[in-house]
Structure formats: C-alpha cells, structure tokens
Design a protein around this motif. Structure first.
Motif, mmCIF file in Angstrom:
data_model
loop_
_atom_site.group_PDB
_atom_site.id
_atom_site.type_symbol
_atom_site.label_atom_id
_atom_site.label_comp_id
_atom_site.label_asym_id
_atom_site.label_seq_id
_atom_site.Cartn_x
_atom_site.Cartn_y
_atom_site.Cartn_z
ATOM 1 N N ARG A 1 0.815 -1.227 0.000
ATOM 2 C CA ARG A 1 0.000 0.000 0.000
ATOM 3 C C ARG A 1 0.839 1.264 0.000
ATOM 4 O O ARG A 1 0.434 2.269 -0.567
ATOM 5 N N TYR A 2 1.998 1.200 0.632
ATOM 6 C CA TYR A 2 2.800 2.403 0.807
ATOM 7 C C TYR A 2 4.032 2.346 -0.086
ATOM 8 O O TYR A 2 4.869 1.449 0.038
ATOM 9 N N ASP A 3 4.135 3.302 -0.988
ATOM 10 C CA ASP A 3 5.214 3.344 -1.964
ATOM 11 C C ASP A 3 6.324 4.257 -1.449
ATOM 12 O O ASP A 3 6.104 5.459 -1.237
ATOM 13 N N LEU B 1 10.574 6.531 7.076
ATOM 14 C CA LEU B 1 10.499 6.444 5.618
ATOM 15 C C LEU B 1 9.365 7.339 5.127
ATOM 16 O O LEU B 1 8.225 7.229 5.615
ATOM 17 N N VAL B 2 9.664 8.211 4.202
ATOM 18 C CA VAL B 2 8.624 9.045 3.587
ATOM 19 C C VAL B 2 8.036 8.249 2.429
ATOM 20 O O VAL B 2 8.763 7.818 1.522
ATOM 21 N N CYS B 3 6.724 8.037 2.470
ATOM 22 C CA CYS B 3 6.060 7.183 1.479
ATOM 23 C C CYS B 3 4.794 7.849 0.955
ATOM 24 O O CYS B 3 4.279 8.806 1.541
ATOM 25 N N GLU C 1 -3.876 8.261 -1.692
ATOM 26 C CA GLU C 1 -3.123 9.262 -2.450
ATOM 27 C C GLU C 1 -2.692 10.438 -1.569
ATOM 28 O O GLU C 1 -2.981 11.600 -1.848
ATOM 29 N N ARG C 2 -1.989 10.098 -0.520
ATOM 30 C CA ARG C 2 -1.437 11.125 0.362
ATOM 31 C C ARG C 2 -0.061 10.686 0.820
ATOM 32 O O ARG C 2 0.264 9.493 0.826
ATOM 33 N N ARG C 3 0.743 11.639 1.178
ATOM 34 C CA ARG C 3 2.087 11.335 1.672
ATOM 35 C C ARG C 3 2.008 11.001 3.161
ATOM 36 O O ARG C 3 1.267 11.655 3.910
ATOM 37 N N VAL C 4 2.771 9.997 3.573
ATOM 38 C CA VAL C 4 2.776 9.584 4.974
ATOM 39 C C VAL C 4 4.220 9.398 5.430
ATOM 40 O O VAL C 4 5.143 9.299 4.606
ATOM 41 N N ALA C 5 4.400 9.357 6.737
ATOM 42 C CA ALA C 5 5.695 9.039 7.338
ATOM 43 C C ALA C 5 5.555 7.706 8.056
ATOM 44 O O ALA C 5 4.669 7.551 8.902
ATOM 45 N N ILE C 6 6.400 6.745 7.692
ATOM 46 C CA ILE C 6 6.369 5.434 8.334
ATOM 47 C C ILE C 6 7.585 5.321 9.244
ATOM 48 O O ILE C 6 8.729 5.312 8.782
ATOM 49 N N LYS C 7 7.319 5.261 10.530
ATOM 50 C CA LYS C 7 8.385 5.174 11.514
ATOM 51 C C LYS C 7 8.634 3.708 11.853
ATOM 52 O O LYS C 7 7.760 3.023 12.390
ATOM 53 N N GLU D 1 0.801 10.836 9.983
ATOM 54 C CA GLU D 1 0.752 12.076 9.221
ATOM 55 C C GLU D 1 2.172 12.543 8.882
ATOM 56 O O GLU D 1 3.055 12.539 9.735
ATOM 57 N N TYR D 2 2.365 12.926 7.629
ATOM 58 C CA TYR D 2 3.674 13.420 7.204
ATOM 59 C C TYR D 2 3.712 14.938 7.331
ATOM 60 O O TYR D 2 2.843 15.634 6.793
#
Length: 351
Positions: free
Chosen positions: A6-8, A22-24, A30-36, A81-82
């Motif tokens: 799901r997260y690119d 990781l910024v994904c 269709e939104r930018r997220v931050a994966i810690k 949330e990014y």
C-alpha cells in the motif's frame, strides 16, 4: 518499493535515535505519509508505548496515526501524518516579533495541554520533536518515550534529552509527572527565543536560571508571560504551572484587544471592546460600578456603595468572569436592587 502492498517508498529516509522514518506515498488514499520503523523485538515495548499514546491523541497540534504495520524480522512500524516543514532547531523558524513568538509557543502549549488531558506524559519535548506544517500549524511528534500518568510513571537511569530534561529525570529510579513536559516546554520556549540554551540548563542535572533570560529576546514579552515561562523552569516540579494554565496565559496575550462583552442594564445594552473600553452603571444611593476593558480582562475600575458579582462583593480590580450577573444594592434592599447581565464573547486564535 511497496511496503505492505500500500505504501510506496518515495526515496527519502530519515534516521534518528532508535528509529528510521520512511517518507512514502499512500497509493490507496493518495497522500504522503511518514512510516516510523523501529527494528527488532527489543523495541516492541517502546513502539507499543508510542502507538498507545498516539491513538489517544485528538489534537490539532499532535501528529495523527493512520496505520500500524508488522514488518519482517520482528520490525514494527507506525504510519502517521507526514509533516514536511521545519523543526525548531532550524534558524528559519526563528520568530521576528512578539506576536509570531506567542503564536508558536501557544501552539506547543496547546498540544501539550491536550496530551496531558489524555493522561499521557510525552517525556521528550524538544525543538526537533515538533515541526511547522505547510499551513503554519505546529505539530508535536515522537512519542517513543511516552508514559501514561500515574504511579507507574518512573524509569531506572536517565532517559531524555540533556538541556531539555527536567532535573528530576536525572535521579535513579526517577518518578515523574506531567511537570517534566512543562520543564521541557520552558526550555524549548527559551531556545526558540534565544536560539541557544543558557549555561544553567546545560548542567547535568540543570541548575536554577540566573537572571531573566526571557527578557533578553530581540522582542518584548509581557511581564506575566515572562513570569509563567520562568515558572516552567522551576527546579521543584510542584512549583511549575500546568500546561493548561500556560496555554491560557499565552492565549490571553494573543487575543489582546479582541475581546467583546455585552452589558445589559435596565434593558439597555452596552458593548465593551477595544473601541469602547468603559461603561459606568449607577443605581442612585445604592450602588455604582465602572467596568473597564484593559485589553486582556474586563475589570472593575470604580465602585461605590454595594456591588456584587454572582453574589460576591466586588472591589476595584475584580475581574468579571465570562458570564455573570452584577447586582447593585445590598440584599436588604429587596426589590429596589437592580441587576446587570454581563456576557463575554470568546474570540478564537486564528493561525
């Protein structure tokens, strides 16, 4: 590279402390997220603490959690949330005037008040654990050290960030309260204004402030703002104010001159504001009161005879609450007494 189908991965990775961020792009929403990502089973307790804390948050000034992932090799990750903006160690965030400074630290105080309202102690408040987003809103993040408030809020050995950690955190088997966040807020507020920390705060543990560093900014703060910010850095945690109180004092100054009140006496309305600051209401031989707006509060500036607010006798300097009834004349005068209704509008801080 897709994470959990799901997260690119967008190609940007940030490393700090015990985690990688990781910024994904969320390909579904269709939104930018931050994966810690916090690697290894040894960190499961730490990330569970962060997840539990963040899931309780309902605040405009705290990052929002979207998802929780289990990755390979016992890794866990939080999708949140990014925030693309700058943290407060970046000189570009330096406020240029009093109003800009108050807007920044009020947002931090509001976020911390919400965190404490949820029964959580953040425990690692510092300039790079908060950012300003694209709309100018301050967001607090990184809850990896968070603990629920209560008898179990303790740690063995020092955990925190020197310069921003409260003195009680340096004790072995330290027990702590929300006051550790208040201290860190005070240090952060000082750093934002000075772009450095005074030497007293760099000792381990920190020492009491010598002099009024909050008065050394390139802009001027009101005396009550200086006093409450200094109180945040008291060595004794019981002497520090709550973050709710700090937030409210800062809000009062941000809203200076914007309050309005409706005063109704003998069915005639009067409006008090920055444009019309004073009204005098008189009941001959029984009582007289002058209500004055000083830009922050509506206060009694003159009084004669018997005057009461919500059945309590007033004196010069009495502050009127948000909604109240002012009585002219003592109770023994019965039907000769007259009543004034006072209603205060509460303007909102617009960022």
């Amino acid at each position: 590279m897709l994470i959990s189908d799901r997260y690119d991965f967008a190609g940007e990775a940030l490393v700090g402390g015990m985690a990688q961020v990781l910024v994904c792009n969320d390909v579904v929403l269709e939104r930018r997220v931050a994966i810690k990502v916090m690697p290894g089973s040894a960190n499961r307790r730490r990330i569970r603490d962060e997840i539990a804390a963040l899931l309780k948050m309902r605040s405009k000034h705290v990052v929002q959690v979207y998802d929780i992932l289990s990755l390979s090799h016992d890794d866990l990750a939080i999708v949140q949330e990014y925030i693309s903006g700058l943290d407060f160690f970046d000189d570009a965030t330096k406020p240029e005037n009093t109003n800009d400074y108050l807007r920044l630290i009020w947002q931090i105080a509001a976020g911390l008040a919400d965190i404490h309202e949820a029964g959580i102690i953040h425990r690692d408040i510092k300039p790079n654990n908060m950012k300003i987003d694209s709309e100018g809103v301050v967001k607090i993040f990184d809850f990896g050290l968070a603990r629920e408030e209560g008898g179990n809020a303790c740690t063995v050995g020092f955990v925190g960030t020197r310069g921003f950690a409260a003195p009680e955190l340096y004790a072995h088997d330290a027990k702590f309260t929300t006051a550790v966040d208040t201290y860190a807020f005070g240090a952060t507020a000082l750093f934002i204004g000075l772009r450095d920390l005074p030497d007293e705060l760099k000792f381990q543990p920190p020492r009491a402030l010598a002099g009024s560093h909050f008065s050394a900014f390139s802009f001027t703060l009101g005396s009550d703002v200086v006093e409450i910010l200094k109180a945040c850095l008291e060595l004794d945690p019981s002497n520090r104010p709550s973050m709710k109180k700090v937030r409210d004092v800062l809000a009062l100054h941000l809203l200076e001159g914007r309050h309005k009140a409706l005063v109704v006496f003998n069915s005639k309305p009067s409006y008090l504001s920055a444009a019309n600051r004073s009204v005098t209401l008189t009941l001959p031989t029984l009582g007289e009161v002058e209500i004055y707006y000083d830009g922050f509060d509506f206060v009694v500036r003159g009084v004669a005879g018997d005057v009461f607010v919500n059945n309590k006798r007033v004196v010069i300097g009495t502050k009127l609450p948000g909604a109240c009834v002012v009585a002219l004349g003592a109770t023994e005068h019965g039907s000769r007494r007259r009543y004034i209704t006072f209603d205060l509008s509460h303007p909102e801080i617009v960022l």
